[in-house]
Design a protein around this motif. Sequence first.
Motif, PDB file in Angstrom:
ATOM      1  N   HIS A   1      12.151 -72.120 -14.312  1.00  0.00           N
ATOM      2  CA  HIS A   1      11.068 -72.937 -13.780  1.00  0.00           C
ATOM      3  C   HIS A   1      11.568 -74.324 -13.380  1.00  0.00           C
ATOM      4  CE1 HIS A   1       8.387 -69.783 -14.858  1.00  0.00           C
ATOM      5  NE2 HIS A   1       8.508 -69.971 -16.158  1.00  0.00           N
ATOM      6  N   GLU A   2      12.440 -74.911 -14.206  1.00  0.00           N
ATOM      7  CA  GLU A   2      13.011 -76.210 -13.852  1.00  0.00           C
ATOM      8  C   GLU A   2      13.868 -76.083 -12.599  1.00  0.00           C
ATOM      9  OE1 GLU A   2      14.640 -78.684 -17.004  1.00  0.00           O
ATOM     10  OE2 GLU A   2      13.409 -77.566 -18.440  1.00  0.00           O
ATOM     11  N   ALA A   3      14.645 -75.013 -12.516  1.00  0.00           N
ATOM     12  CA  ALA A   3      15.460 -74.778 -11.323  1.00  0.00           C
ATOM     13  C   ALA A   3      14.568 -74.638 -10.094  1.00  0.00           C
ATOM     14  CB  ALA A   3      16.327 -73.533 -11.507  1.00  0.00           C
ATOM     15  N   ASP A   4      13.443 -73.942 -10.247  1.00  0.00           N
ATOM     16  CA  ASP A   4      12.511 -73.776  -9.131  1.00  0.00           C
ATOM     17  C   ASP A   4      11.952 -75.120  -8.667  1.00  0.00           C
ATOM     18  OD1 ASP A   4      12.884 -71.043  -9.223  1.00  0.00           O
ATOM     19  OD2 ASP A   4      10.951 -70.612 -10.171  1.00  0.00           O
ATOM     20  N   ALA A   5      11.571 -75.974  -9.611  1.00  0.00           N
ATOM     21  CA  ALA A   5      11.023 -77.283  -9.241  1.00  0.00           C
ATOM     22  C   ALA A   5      12.080 -78.127  -8.538  1.00  0.00           C
ATOM     23  CB  ALA A   5      10.489 -77.994 -10.481  1.00  0.00           C
ATOM     24  N   LEU A   6      13.310 -78.101  -9.033  1.00  0.00           N
ATOM     25  CA  LEU A   6      14.390 -78.827  -8.369  1.00  0.00           C
ATOM     26  C   LEU A   6      14.659 -78.237  -6.985  1.00  0.00           C
ATOM     27  CD1 LEU A   6      16.717 -79.355 -11.436  1.00  0.00           C
ATOM     28  CD2 LEU A   6      15.573 -81.165 -10.130  1.00  0.00           C
ATOM     29  N   ALA A   7      14.555 -76.913  -6.866  1.00  0.00           N
ATOM     30  CA  ALA A   7      14.753 -76.256  -5.575  1.00  0.00           C
ATOM     31  C   ALA A   7      13.700 -76.703  -4.564  1.00  0.00           C
ATOM     32  CB  ALA A   7      14.721 -74.734  -5.746  1.00  0.00           C
ATOM     33  N   VAL A   8      12.471 -76.892  -5.013  1.00  0.00           N
ATOM     34  CA  VAL A   8      11.418 -77.385  -4.120  1.00  0.00           C
ATOM     35  C   VAL A   8      11.790 -78.780  -3.602  1.00  0.00           C
ATOM     36  CG1 VAL A   8       8.990 -78.058  -3.946  1.00  0.00           C
ATOM     37  CG2 VAL A   8       9.610 -76.021  -5.232  1.00  0.00           C
ATOM     38  N   ALA A   9      12.291 -79.639  -4.484  1.00  0.00           N
ATOM     39  CA  ALA A   9      12.699 -80.988  -4.082  1.00  0.00           C
ATOM     40  C   ALA A   9      13.865 -80.932  -3.098  1.00  0.00           C
ATOM     41  CB  ALA A   9      13.065 -81.822  -5.312  1.00  0.00           C
ATOM     42  N   ILE A  10      14.840 -80.065  -3.366  1.00  0.00           N
ATOM     43  CA  ILE A  10      15.984 -79.922  -2.461  1.00  0.00           C
ATOM     44  C   ILE A  10      15.518 -79.425  -1.103  1.00  0.00           C
ATOM     45  CG2 ILE A  10      18.127 -78.652  -2.016  1.00  0.00           C
ATOM     46  CD1 ILE A  10      18.465 -78.533  -5.128  1.00  0.00           C
ATOM     47  N   CYS A  11      14.667 -78.413  -1.098  1.00  0.00           N
ATOM     48  CA  CYS A  11      14.119 -77.860   0.145  1.00  0.00           C
ATOM     49  C   CYS A  11      13.488 -78.965   0.979  1.00  0.00           C
ATOM     50  CB  CYS A  11      13.106 -76.761  -0.172  1.00  0.00           C
ATOM     51  SG  CYS A  11      12.262 -76.065   1.265  1.00  0.00           S
ATOM     52  N   HIS A  12      12.677 -79.784   0.339  1.00  0.00           N
ATOM     53  CA  HIS A  12      12.017 -80.873   1.066  1.00  0.00           C
ATOM     54  C   HIS A  12      13.039 -81.874   1.606  1.00  0.00           C
ATOM     55  CE1 HIS A  12       8.703 -83.472   2.222  1.00  0.00           C
ATOM     56  NE2 HIS A  12       9.400 -84.480   1.715  1.00  0.00           N
ATOM     57  N   ALA A  13      14.007 -82.233   0.788  1.00  0.00           N
ATOM     58  CA  ALA A  13      15.022 -83.207   1.215  1.00  0.00           C
ATOM     59  C   ALA A  13      15.871 -82.682   2.372  1.00  0.00           C
ATOM     60  CB  ALA A  13      15.906 -83.587   0.034  1.00  0.00           C
ATOM     61  N   LEU A  14      16.060 -81.361   2.447  1.00  0.00           N
ATOM     62  CA  LEU A  14      16.883 -80.772   3.504  1.00  0.00           C
ATOM     63  C   LEU A  14      16.122 -80.504   4.800  1.00  0.00           C
ATOM     64  CD1 LEU A  14      18.993 -78.206   1.431  1.00  0.00           C
ATOM     65  CD2 LEU A  14      19.723 -80.437   2.330  1.00  0.00           C
ATOM     66  N   MET A  15      14.814 -80.609   4.761  1.00  0.00           N
ATOM     67  CA  MET A  15      14.024 -80.359   5.967  1.00  0.00           C
ATOM     68  C   MET A  15      14.380 -81.385   7.031  1.00  0.00           C
ATOM     69  SD  MET A  15      11.863 -77.830   6.036  1.00  0.00           S
ATOM     70  CE  MET A  15      12.867 -76.710   5.096  1.00  0.00           C
ATOM     71  N   PRO A  16      14.419 -80.965   8.307  1.00  0.00           N
ATOM     72  CA  PRO A  16      14.654 -81.931   9.378  1.00  0.00           C
ATOM     73  C   PRO A  16      13.575 -83.013   9.352  1.00  0.00           C
ATOM     74  CG  PRO A  16      14.683 -79.679  10.216  1.00  0.00           C
ATOM     75  CD  PRO A  16      14.221 -79.617   8.786  1.00  0.00           C
ATOM     76  N   PRO A  17      13.922 -84.237   9.717  1.00  0.00           N
ATOM     77  CA  PRO A  17      12.949 -85.333   9.649  1.00  0.00           C
ATOM     78  C   PRO A  17      11.634 -85.043  10.379  1.00  0.00           C
ATOM     79  CG  PRO A  17      15.129 -86.190  10.104  1.00  0.00           C
ATOM     80  CD  PRO A  17      15.230 -84.694  10.146  1.00  0.00           C
ATOM     81  N   LEU A  18      11.687 -84.340  11.493  1.00  0.00           N
ATOM     82  CA  LEU A  18      10.455 -84.061  12.229  1.00  0.00           C
ATOM     83  C   LEU A  18       9.570 -83.042  11.524  1.00  0.00           C
ATOM     84  CD1 LEU A  18      11.750 -84.050  15.901  1.00  0.00           C
ATOM     85  CD2 LEU A  18      10.508 -85.852  14.692  1.00  0.00           C
ATOM     86  N   ALA A  19      10.124 -82.310  10.577  1.00  0.00           N
ATOM     87  CA  ALA A  19       9.325 -81.337   9.826  1.00  0.00           C
ATOM     88  C   ALA A  19       8.440 -82.018   8.792  1.00  0.00           C
ATOM     89  CB  ALA A  19      10.226 -80.323   9.138  1.00  0.00           C
ATOM     90  N   HIS A  20       8.782 -83.241   8.419  1.00  0.00           N
ATOM     91  CA  HIS A  20       7.980 -83.990   7.448  1.00  0.00           C
ATOM     92  C   HIS A  20       6.788 -84.623   8.152  1.00  0.00           C
ATOM     93  CE1 HIS A  20      11.011 -83.591   4.374  1.00  0.00           C
ATOM     94  NE2 HIS A  20      11.922 -84.072   5.189  1.00  0.00           N
ATOM     95  N   ALA A  21       5.639 -84.542   7.530  1.00  0.00           N
ATOM     96  CA  ALA A  21       4.446 -85.216   8.059  1.00  0.00           C
ATOM     97  C   ALA A  21       4.455 -86.639   7.522  1.00  0.00           C
ATOM     98  CB  ALA A  21       3.186 -84.477   7.646  1.00  0.00           C
ATOM     99  N   ALA A  22       5.297 -87.479   8.093  1.00  0.00           N
ATOM    100  CA  ALA A  22       5.487 -88.838   7.580  1.00  0.00           C
ATOM    101  C   ALA A  22       4.322 -89.741   7.949  1.00  0.00           C
ATOM    102  CB  ALA A  22       6.774 -89.422   8.151  1.00  0.00           C
ATOM    103  N   PRO A  23       3.899 -90.613   7.015  1.00  0.00           N
ATOM    104  CA  PRO A  23       2.827 -91.545   7.316  1.00  0.00           C
ATOM    105  C   PRO A  23       3.240 -92.549   8.383  1.00  0.00           C
ATOM    106  CG  PRO A  23       3.683 -91.907   5.095  1.00  0.00           C
ATOM    107  CD  PRO A  23       4.359 -90.703   5.648  1.00  0.00           C
TER     108      PRO A  23
END
Length: 181
Positions: A114-136
């Motif tokens: 479960h901890e690995a999964d949560a860290l994986a979610v953070a990594i996934c987000h950090a690796l997304m191309p900048p345009l994939a983020h809905a930035a404010p």
Amino acid sequence: AVVSGCWTTSARERLELRLQVIFEGVQELIAEHAPDAVALEESFVGADARIALSVGQARGAAMVAAATAGVECTEYAPNRIKQSICSHGHADKGQMQRMVKMLLSLDEIPATSHEADALAVAICHALMPPLAHAAPSPATRAIPGDGRRLPVVGLGTWQTFDAGADAAARPLDARPGLLEP
């Protein structure tokens, strides 16, 4: 720095108190680490609707805590997270744990899947191309790789269970992972 851990509540506690533990835990993480985003794993709806409802409530508590702090929430499908970490969307728990350890240069595999999964979610987000983020706004979004800080809190919520246990004995866990490149 990488921080991970979990909140576990007793099934004997009232639901609102269990959700409060998650809400306050996310608030504390946000206050302590000032992340730019909270990334969540999308709910998986299996055969048991009660589990899906419990997971949805826990995710809601985390999302409201982030919204209260003005932090953006992004959700990723489990297969998308696995694709980002292991290069295929059907990786097993062991593969995910080993890849998270390698990608974050951890001394040990995270204590639980479960901890690995949560860290994986953070990594996934950090690796997304900048345009994939809905930035404010561009001024508040750091772009990965440009040397600026992009902390992300990755959260996964699970209804843990034992096949022999009944629903009343199932604890609700929320497992955070914080990634600060």
